[in-house]
Every structure is written in structure tokens, then in C-alpha cells.
Enzyme design. Structure first.
Site, short mmCIF file in Angstrom:
data_model
loop_
_atom_site.label_atom_id
_atom_site.label_comp_id
_atom_site.label_asym_id
_atom_site.label_seq_id
_atom_site.Cartn_x
_atom_site.Cartn_y
_atom_site.Cartn_z
N HIS A 98 -0.33 9.35 3.17
CA HIS A 98 -0.12 7.92 3.85
C HIS A 98 1.33 7.12 3.71
O HIS A 98 1.91 7.44 2.85
CB HIS A 98 -1.10 6.96 3.42
CG HIS A 98 -1.34 6.08 4.15
ND1 HIS A 98 -0.93 4.54 4.01
CD2 HIS A 98 -2.33 5.66 5.14
CE1 HIS A 98 -1.22 3.79 4.93
NE2 HIS A 98 -2.09 4.26 5.64
N PRO A 99 1.57 6.63 4.73
CA PRO A 99 2.97 6.01 4.81
C PRO A 99 3.11 4.95 3.78
O PRO A 99 4.40 4.66 3.39
CB PRO A 99 3.02 5.03 6.03
CG PRO A 99 1.98 6.05 7.03
CD PRO A 99 1.01 6.60 6.26
N ARG A 100 2.11 4.70 3.02
CA ARG A 100 2.16 3.54 1.72
C ARG A 100 2.62 4.32 0.64
O ARG A 100 2.97 3.69 -0.53
CB ARG A 100 0.89 2.65 1.53
CG ARG A 100 0.79 1.35 2.44
CD ARG A 100 1.70 0.29 2.03
NE ARG A 100 1.49 -0.04 0.79
CZ ARG A 100 0.70 -0.87 0.51
NH1 ARG A 100 -0.31 -1.46 1.33
NH2 ARG A 100 0.55 -1.40 -1.16
N LYS A 101 2.51 5.73 0.63
CA LYS A 101 2.70 6.53 -0.66
C LYS A 101 4.14 6.80 -0.63
O LYS A 101 5.02 6.45 0.33
CB LYS A 101 1.81 7.65 -0.69
CG LYS A 101 0.33 7.30 -0.30
CD LYS A 101 -0.18 6.61 -1.43
CE LYS A 101 -1.59 6.20 -1.41
NZ LYS A 101 -2.22 5.29 -0.20
N VAL A 102 4.72 7.20 -1.67
CA VAL A 102 6.01 7.64 -2.02
C VAL A 102 6.70 8.70 -1.09
O VAL A 102 7.57 8.50 -0.57
CB VAL A 102 6.25 8.23 -3.72
CG1 VAL A 102 7.69 8.64 -3.85
CG2 VAL A 102 5.91 7.14 -4.42
#
Length: 384
Positions: free
Chosen positions: A186-190
Site C-alpha cells: 500500500h502507498p503508506r508502506k515503505v
């Protein structure tokens, strides 16, 4: 006329580090004519599994579907219990319900926000068939201790590594040696593929079954049928799902994976700078590495003392007023309406962390000026 004062740009809580290389990789996939699950997905699976020290990678549409498939591989169902942390995104508990089993909420330790052998042992019963341990916010859990305990209890340990790519335990990647591990892009991940996930495992039979299940239970994938010079009449061996990743996503993922080491170094450096700048703020406890491993600082969260001059929500409001996007800390799933009436043991640490913690902005391209703006607001509120 007075000079117009320029308003500083808003600081987001997270921005994925994407650029021309990812754009070109995605374009190449589109221009190849193969945009569904295909050769780039297979390559991403191979490279990702190698990176985390697993024999097999199975790319899927999200970490939620990865968790679901991991529990299907264990043949869990009605009558079974799975111990999970309430202190996690609600998908961790929901995946247990997807297979008809019951999530049993366990508390976490204050320092890491993770399950321990003691918190699991406090709620396990004769019906407990598995534990899902979450490496919360990229902080690695003590999986060596949990694996040993679960082996003694004869229950399976699944690792929710959604946030943990680039984190280590004992010098080895999170997921190394895991029975089953689930990952998020997901875009919130690294690293990100927009949406997407992965299951990793060393079990070849599980890997083969999960590859079928993500593609409607077919015994021959679309890529296999395309590569064959003879017609293949596929069979559907069991009820499966449409959990596939696309080649466009995998192309982006391959580029992102090549940047991982640089991302983790930068995030850890920014986290260390936060530590230095906030060190003398009384009553503020930042997330830290545990003794047995290192985190990737997917999130930099802080826990104000209960007598901190302002509440967590007031601190979030002050940051927002200054043009800074912060977030509340990790949710307590057992307090959400979806689990109203669901029984649970006392979870004091979970409720304290969920009520009072907040996540400060941290991303690869964050500047020192931006970080200084965040710190200035926190310090100002601490003096009230």
C-alpha cells in the site's frame, strides 16, 4: 500595500518515493501488451522472496488477501480460535472471520506495541489453532520466542509483516524462517505497488495451492496457458478467489524493491534526528528498536505521558493548524463497531497506546526544515 506572506506548504504524514524509473517500468509493462498477472509478477515474487529469505513468494492483490490465503492454507474454520493483537489495522482480525474462525484479542507490550509469549499465553485456549503476530509499524516482534512457544503449544504462527519490509530480527529479514508471512505494498508502506500484497513461505505445497487459490482455484494459470503451444483445458480444483496482482504493479514493485536499502537508511536517519530533537521534551516516549532487531520506521510514533500538557487529539489539531498532517496511533480493533459485542479480555496497554499515541510525518524526501516545523509544534504544545 504590505507584502504577502507565503504560507508554507502542507507537510504530509507520508509520500511514497516514486519517480521516472517506476513510471517507465509501468509504461513498459503497458506497451508489452501483458498487463495482467504474468512474467513481471513471477519475477517480483522471485526477487521479493529472495530478499526476505523465503523459498516462495505468492503475489496477491493486498495484504488483507494475503492474510486470508495464509489462514486458508492452515485449513482454519468454524470452531477454531486465532489469537491476534487488537492493536492493529482491523484487517488482521477480519481475515480470521473470513475463514469462519474467531479472533481472540491479546494485549501487547508497551515498548513495541507487539504481541509477546506472555500476552498470547494469557488468552489462548484449547481451541486456539494459530496466532497472527503483527510487526507493528515496522517494529519487529520477538518471533524467535513466539515461534518456540507456538511449537510447544502445537499452534501455527502467521506473521503479519504488512509494515515490516526492511526490518530485521537477529540480523535477518523479518519473514526469514516464517511459516507464513503476509506483506503489504500500500502507498503508506515503505515500498509500494499502489495496492498489492505477498505471501511468503518455505512450504512448496502451500505455495502451489495459494497460487491456484488466488486465480479462482485453476490448475493452470493464464501465463501457463499462454506459454503452451498446445491447448490447455483448465480445471477448477476448489473454490478460489480473484486475488491476482497485475504485471503493471509488479513492474513498479521491482523498481521499488531496488530502492529498499536506501529507503530504510534514510528513514532510520530521520527517526534518529527526531529522537535527538525531541529528547528533552518531558513526557514523550518515541518508538525505538527492540534489543533483538531493527525497525524500518515505516511509522514514527510517539506516546505522550498521561499527564502531558495537552491531549493527543489537541496535539493533532495543533499540528493540523500548522499545516502538518499527523495521524492518530494504531487503532484498537476491539473497540470498533464491527466488533461490538465480541468478547475480549482486559487490554489496558492496547487501549492506552491507541488512545494516546500519534504518528508524526516521516518519508524519504522529508527535509530537515519540514522536520523542524513538526518538532517546533510538538515542543510548543509540551510547554503549555
Amino acid at each position: 500595500m504590505s507584502a504577502q506572506v507565503e504560507t508554507p506548504a502542507r507537510i504530509p504524514v507520508m509520500i511514497p518515493w516514486l519517480g521516472e524509473e517506476e513510471a517507465q517500468a509501468a509504461a513498459d509493462a503497458v506497451l508489452s501488451g501483458w498487463v495482467a498477472q504474468g512474467p513481471r509478477v513471477a519475477e517480483f515474487e522471485r526477487v521479493f522472496a529472495e530478499r526476505v529469505g523465503a523459498e516462495h513468494g505468492i503475489a496477491v492483490s493486498s495484504c488483507t488477501t494475503a492474510l486470508h490465503l495464509a489462514l486458508v492454507a492452515l485449513d482454519l474454520g468454524p470452531g477454531d480460535e486465532v489469537v491476534v493483537p487488537s492493536l492493529s489495522f482491523i484487517a488482521t482480525a477480519n481475515a480470521v472471520r473470513y475463514v469462519g474462525a474467531e479472533p481472540v484479542f491479546a494485549d501487547v507490550e508497551p515498548a513495541t506495541g507487539n504481541l509477546t509469549t506472555l500476552t498470547v499465553d494469557a488468552v489462548r485456549t484449547a481451541r486456539t489453532k494459530a496466532v497472527i503476530v503483527v510487526h507493528q509499524g515496522g517494529v519487529p516482534a520477538d518471533v524467535d520466542a513466539l515461534r518456540a512457544a507456538c511449537a510447544d503449544w502445537d499452534i501455527a504462527l502467521v506473521e503479519d509483516a504488512a509494515c515490516a519490509i526492511g526490518s530485521t530480527v537477529g540480523g535477518k529479514s523479518v519473514g526469514h524462517g516464517a511459516l507464513l508471512a503476509a506483506w503489504s505494498f500500500h502507498p503508506r508502506k515503505v515500498i509500494t505497488t499502489g495496492e498489492g500484497g505477498m505471501v511468503t513461505t518455505d512450504n512448496a505445497q502451500w505455495a502451489q495451492r495459494l497460487r491456484r487459490l488466488r486465480e479462482h482455484g485453476m490448475n493452470a494459470s493464464a501465463a501457463q496457458r499462454h506459454a503452451s503451444s498446445k491447448p490447455i483445458l483448465e480445471s477448477y480444483l476448489e473454490v478460489g478467489y480473484n486475488y491476482r496482482m497485475t504485471d503493471v504493479q509488479a513492474a513498479i514493485g521491482l523498481v521499488q524493491l531496488g530502492k529498499l536499502d536506501e529507503m530504510v537508511v534514510r528513514r532510520r536517519a530521520l527517526a534518529a534526528r527526531y529522537d535527538d530533537l525531541l529528547r528533552d521534551v518531558p513526557g514523550l516516549s518515541p518508538v525505538r528498536d527492540p534489543a533483538y532487531g531493527q525497525g524500518n520506521f515505516q511509522s514514527y510514533w510517539v506516546l505522550p505521558a498521561e499527564d502531558f500538557p495537552v491531549s493527543r487529539d489537541d496535539l493533532l489539531a495543533a499540528l493540523a493548524e500548522a499545516g502538518i498532517s499527523a495521524r492518530r496511533g494504531i487503532m484498537a480493533s476491539h473497540l470498533e463497531p464491527a466488533y461490538a459485542g465480541h468478547p475480549f479480555a482486559p487490554l489496558p496497554v492496547t487501549e492506552r497506546i491507541s488512545r494516546d499515541s500519534l504518528i508524526l510525518p516521516l518519508f524519504h524526501t522529508m527535509t530537515y526544515d519540514q522536520q523542524d516545523r513538526v518538532v517546533a509544534v510538538v515542543r510548543d504544545q509540551a510547554r503549555r
